[in-house]
Design a protein around this motif. Structure first.
Motif, PDB file in Angstrom:
ATOM      1  N   SER A   1       0.999  -1.463  -0.024  1.00 28.54           N
ATOM      2  CA  SER A   1      -0.039   0.120  -0.014  1.00 28.54           C
ATOM      3  C   SER A   1       1.113   1.413  -0.142  1.00 28.54           C
ATOM      4  CB  SER A   1      -1.042  -0.097   1.250  1.00 28.54           C
ATOM      5  OG  SER A   1      -1.453   1.323   1.506  1.00 28.54           O
ATOM      6  N   PRO A   2       0.571   2.206  -0.711  1.00 30.89           N
ATOM      7  CA  PRO A   2       1.063   3.566  -0.734  1.00 30.89           C
ATOM      8  C   PRO A   2       1.135   4.157   0.653  1.00 30.89           C
ATOM      9  CG  PRO A   2      -0.284   3.430  -2.549  1.00 30.89           C
ATOM     10  CD  PRO A   2      -0.964   2.415  -1.620  1.00 30.89           C
ATOM     11  N   ASP A   3       0.363   3.726   1.595  1.00 29.85           N
ATOM     12  CA  ASP A   3       0.249   4.356   2.941  1.00 29.85           C
ATOM     13  C   ASP A   3       1.389   3.681   3.802  1.00 29.85           C
ATOM     14  OD1 ASP A   3      -1.826   6.066   2.415  1.00 29.85           O
ATOM     15  OD2 ASP A   3      -3.103   4.240   2.712  1.00 29.85           O
ATOM     16  N   SER A   4       2.064   2.767   3.331  1.00 25.69           N
ATOM     17  CA  SER A   4       3.278   1.930   4.079  1.00 25.69           C
ATOM     18  C   SER A   4       4.101   3.006   4.425  1.00 25.69           C
ATOM     19  CB  SER A   4       3.936   0.863   3.209  1.00 25.69           C
ATOM     20  OG  SER A   4       2.832   0.142   2.897  1.00 25.69           O
ATOM     21  N   THR A   5       4.805   2.594   5.407  1.00 28.43           N
ATOM     22  CA  THR A   5       6.040   3.484   5.861  1.00 28.43           C
ATOM     23  C   THR A   5       7.246   2.540   6.098  1.00 28.43           C
ATOM     24  OG1 THR A   5       5.686   3.193   8.327  1.00 28.43           O
ATOM     25  CG2 THR A   5       4.655   5.097   7.311  1.00 28.43           C
ATOM     26  N   SER A   6       8.415   2.741   6.454  1.00 28.02           N
ATOM     27  CA  SER A   6       9.541   2.241   6.592  1.00 28.02           C
ATOM     28  C   SER A   6       9.539   1.199   7.854  1.00 28.02           C
ATOM     29  CB  SER A   6      10.830   3.045   6.593  1.00 28.02           C
ATOM     30  OG  SER A   6      10.659   3.778   7.788  1.00 28.02           O
ATOM     31  N   ASP A   7       8.412   1.748   8.570  1.00 30.73           N
ATOM     32  CA  ASP A   7       8.421   0.795   9.823  1.00 30.73           C
ATOM     33  C   ASP A   7       7.181  -0.019   9.857  1.00 30.73           C
ATOM     34  OD1 ASP A   7      10.777   1.671  10.990  1.00 30.73           O
ATOM     35  OD2 ASP A   7       9.654   3.498  12.046  1.00 30.73           O
ATOM     36  N   ASN A   8       6.215   0.272   8.820  1.00 35.73           N
ATOM     37  CA  ASN A   8       4.838  -0.327   8.895  1.00 35.73           C
ATOM     38  C   ASN A   8       4.670  -0.672   7.496  1.00 35.73           C
ATOM     39  OD1 ASN A   8       2.453  -1.246   9.362  1.00 35.73           O
ATOM     40  ND2 ASN A   8       1.285   0.620   9.132  1.00 35.73           N
TER      41      ASN A   8
ATOM     42  N   TRP B   1      12.802  -1.353   0.970  1.00 35.71           N
ATOM     43  CA  TRP B   1      12.334   0.087   1.061  1.00 35.71           C
ATOM     44  C   TRP B   1      13.452   1.160   0.589  1.00 35.71           C
ATOM     45  CZ3 TRP B   1       8.066   2.817   2.394  1.00 35.71           C
ATOM     46  CH2 TRP B   1       8.115   4.179   2.971  1.00 35.71           C
ATOM     47  N   GLY B   2      12.664   1.830  -0.219  1.00 36.22           N
ATOM     48  CA  GLY B   2      13.481   3.052  -0.797  1.00 36.22           C
ATOM     49  C   GLY B   2      12.961   3.606  -2.157  1.00 36.22           C
TER      50      GLY B   2
ATOM     51  N   ASN C   1       8.833   9.615  -3.492  1.00 35.36           N
ATOM     52  CA  ASN C   1       8.995   9.068  -2.070  1.00 35.36           C
ATOM     53  C   ASN C   1       9.287   7.884  -2.224  1.00 35.36           C
ATOM     54  OD1 ASN C   1       7.765  11.895  -1.365  1.00 35.36           O
ATOM     55  ND2 ASN C   1       5.582  11.171  -1.655  1.00 35.36           N
ATOM     56  N   PRO C   2      10.028   7.492  -0.937  1.00 36.85           N
ATOM     57  CA  PRO C   2      10.347   5.904  -0.887  1.00 36.85           C
ATOM     58  C   PRO C   2       9.003   5.160  -0.788  1.00 36.85           C
ATOM     59  CG  PRO C   2      10.773   7.246   1.312  1.00 36.85           C
ATOM     60  CD  PRO C   2      10.300   8.375   0.009  1.00 36.85           C
ATOM     61  N   PHE C   3       9.075   3.928  -1.014  1.00 38.06           N
ATOM     62  CA  PHE C   3       7.927   2.945  -1.101  1.00 38.06           C
ATOM     63  C   PHE C   3       8.919   1.610  -0.955  1.00 38.06           C
ATOM     64  CE2 PHE C   3       9.342   3.149  -5.226  1.00 38.06           C
ATOM     65  CZ  PHE C   3       9.243   1.950  -6.009  1.00 38.06           C
ATOM     66  N   TRP C   4       8.023   0.542  -0.663  1.00 37.54           N
ATOM     67  CA  TRP C   4       8.054  -0.775  -0.456  1.00 37.54           C
ATOM     68  C   TRP C   4       8.029  -1.235  -1.919  1.00 37.54           C
ATOM     69  CZ3 TRP C   4      10.733  -2.965   3.396  1.00 37.54           C
ATOM     70  CH2 TRP C   4      10.560  -2.715   4.510  1.00 37.54           C
TER      71      TRP C   4
END
Length: 203
Positions: free
Chosen positions: A104-111, A147-148, A159-162
């Motif tokens: 998901s685009p809402d993902s973060t590096s920690d989630n 991630w990057g 923006n970085p993404f998974w």
């Protein structure tokens, strides 16, 4: 008495010789099966690596498009047909499956939020059915993501993404087993070969 002893030893030697020949024949059949399996596995690994190299190049071959379609799988299967073709032009039956895990685009590096899963397969052949076979777990594939930002993107422009994860599975039905034939087994074929390759795309 001596003649009788000679006959007994001759009969024993003949029985031992027959046993040795039988065991040697079985070993030859087993070695042929092992050798053919190793050779075939090596060929399939090279073909699978070539297909993955093409699938990863999203900019060069897919205009940067992350998702793939059924038509993309058919194109890769056409390439596999060329790589798997014998000297007489015949192509060994096989099934090609491509699977993608995106996030998901809402993902973060920690989630890491898992998104859609896409799977496309070519037609089922005897001994190869991806839907009923053993599959790589989604968690295992997800753990291979990174991630990057894309290496080709300008600094701070993206923006970085998974990264999505691609998996290619190439299955070829089991060949005739000479070992099973020699021992009179009901199962005449070896197990089917399933070669899997996993990678993230180059964007």
């Amino acid at each position: 008495m001596f003649l009788g002893k000679f006959k007994d030893e001759s009969g024993t030697s003949a029985i031992e010789f027959a046993c040795y020949i039988f065991i040697f024949t079985l070993m030859c059949g087993l070695m042929i099966d092992i050798s053919s399996s190793v050779i075939k596995k090596g060929q399939l690994e090279r073909v699978n690596n070539s297909l993955m190299a093409i699938l990863r190049e999203r900019n060069d071959f897919y205009n940067g498009r992350i998702n793939f379609s059924k038509e993309d799988v058919e194109q890769l299967d056409n390439i596999a047909n060329v790589l798997l073709a014998d000297s007489d032009g015949t192509v060994e039956p096989h099934q090609l499956t491509i699977r993608m895990i995106e996030f998901s685009p809402d993902s973060t590096s920690d989630n890491k939020i898992r998104g859609q899963e896409r799977t496309f397969s070519t037609i089922v052949v005897a001994g190869c059915d991806y839907q009923t076979g053993t599959k790589t777990s989604i968690d295992t594939l997800s753990n291979l993501s990174a991630w990057g930002v894309p290496p080709t993107a300008k600094q701070n422009a993206t923006n970085p993404f998974w990264y999505p994860v691609y998996e290619i599975t190439l299955c070829v039905p089991g060949a005739v087993s000479y070992f099973h034939q020699m021992i009179g087994g009901f199962k005449k074929n070896m197990s089917s070969l399933n070669i899997r390759n996993v990678a993230i795309p180059r964007i």
